[in-house]
Design an enzyme around this catalytic site. Structure first.
Site, PDB file in Angstrom:
ATOM      1  N   GLU A  54      13.904  20.529  82.374  1.00  0.00           N
ATOM      2  CA  GLU A  54      14.163  21.496  81.298  1.00  0.00           C
ATOM      3  C   GLU A  54      15.599  21.346  80.800  1.00  0.00           C
ATOM      4  OE1 GLU A  54      13.491  23.743  79.209  1.00  0.00           O
ATOM      5  OE2 GLU A  54      11.555  24.682  79.617  1.00  0.00           O
TER       6      GLU A  54
ATOM      7  N   ARG B  79      14.266  35.554  88.111  1.00  0.00           N
ATOM      8  CA  ARG B  79      15.285  34.544  87.831  1.00  0.00           C
ATOM      9  C   ARG B  79      15.308  34.295  86.339  1.00  0.00           C
ATOM     10  NH1 ARG B  79      13.025  29.908  86.086  1.00  0.00           N
ATOM     11  NH2 ARG B  79      11.041  29.177  86.927  1.00  0.00           N
TER      12      ARG B  79
ATOM     13  N   ASN C 176      14.876  32.094  83.058  1.00  0.00           N
ATOM     14  CA  ASN C 176      13.879  31.092  82.729  1.00  0.00           C
ATOM     15  C   ASN C 176      14.416  30.039  81.776  1.00  0.00           C
ATOM     16  OD1 ASN C 176      11.098  30.163  82.930  1.00  0.00           O
ATOM     17  ND2 ASN C 176      10.952  30.676  80.763  1.00  0.00           N
TER      18      ASN C 176
ATOM     19  N   ASP D  75       7.493  25.967  74.135  1.00  0.00           N
ATOM     20  CA  ASP D  75       8.506  26.022  75.190  1.00  0.00           C
ATOM     21  C   ASP D  75       9.883  25.789  74.567  1.00  0.00           C
ATOM     22  OD1 ASP D  75       9.698  26.168  77.674  1.00  0.00           O
ATOM     23  OD2 ASP D  75       8.359  24.758  78.632  1.00  0.00           O
TER      24      ASP D  75
END
Length: 227
Positions: free
Chosen positions: A18, A101, A103, A132
């Site tokens: 990511e 948490r 992201n 995304d």
């Protein structure tokens, strides 16, 4: 328009790659592997990759105006010292929320570092699977990586019209950014977590870093954290 070329430049086998960010000063691509708790830096000239392992899932990384990097680690905003492979906590949020948490995270044009947690749910169009990570090109158009869709799409943010679709040889595309000379290349991260052995045989490059050239459009430099 130039012919589009897609290649896996780094077979990293990320569990969930990511947050790709291009660092022009070092001609390198930064990215994270969230569940592996790693921040990685791939040198586009030497083709070498350096990895720093943290103590919690790392969901994003960004450049810092004063030098070095910042990252979201667990529920913490941290400054990274790459040479010492260490992190200093700048701020912590949601200490009272168990198993939460960050992201994802991005720096805005004003140099502020924004991050989102995992508790937001959005309605999605079935065709695109799960929108995304995304980036913006020099023409102000939006590029979105579609998780489980195996593609990045170019959208007009004003009309919502899809302008272009680029399919990749992996399904779990997670994010994208522009980089390279004059920001004429696109880099795409992806994931391999959740794939069965048969799926991994069909998509051996899952978890790798992909480069797309020939898009006919350039990107803009990433914004840096001002703190």
């Amino acid at each position: 328009m130039s012919s589009i070329k897609i290649e896996c430049v780094l077979p990293e086998n990320c569990r969930c790659g990511e947050s790709p960010v291009w660092e022009e000063a070092s001609n390198s691509l930064l990215f994270v592997d969230i569940p592996a708790k790693k921040v990685c830096r791939w040198d586009s000239f030497t083709k070498q990759v350096q990895r720093v392992t943290m103590d919690a899932p790392v969901s994003s990384v960004a450049l810092r105006q004063s030098g070095g990097y910042v990252a979201t680690i667990g529920t913490k905003f941290c400054a990274l010292n790459w040479k010492e492979q260490s992190a200093v906590v700048l701020a912590t949020v949601d200490n009272d929320k168990k198993n939460n948490r960050f992201n994802d995270g991005k720096v805005d044009p004003a140099g502020r570092y924004f991050a989102a947690n995992r508790r937001s749910v959005y309605k999605l169009e079935k065709e695109e699977q799960i929108p995304d990570g995304m980036c913006i090109d020099a023409e102000g158009k939006l590029w979105v990586a579609c998780y489980n869709g195996g593609r990045v799409i170019r959208l007009d943010p004003v009309t919502g019209k899809r302008l272009q679709t680029v399919k990749l040889p992996v399904d779990k595309t997670t994010s994208c950014c522009f980089g390279g000379k004059n920001y004429s290349e696109m880099y795409v991260t992806c994931a391999r977590d959740g794939m069965d052995p048969e799926g991994l045989l069909r998509q051996p490059e899952a978890g790798g870093i992909f480069k797309i050239t020939g898009l006919g459009v350039k990107g803009i430099a990433p914004y840096s954290y001002a703190g």
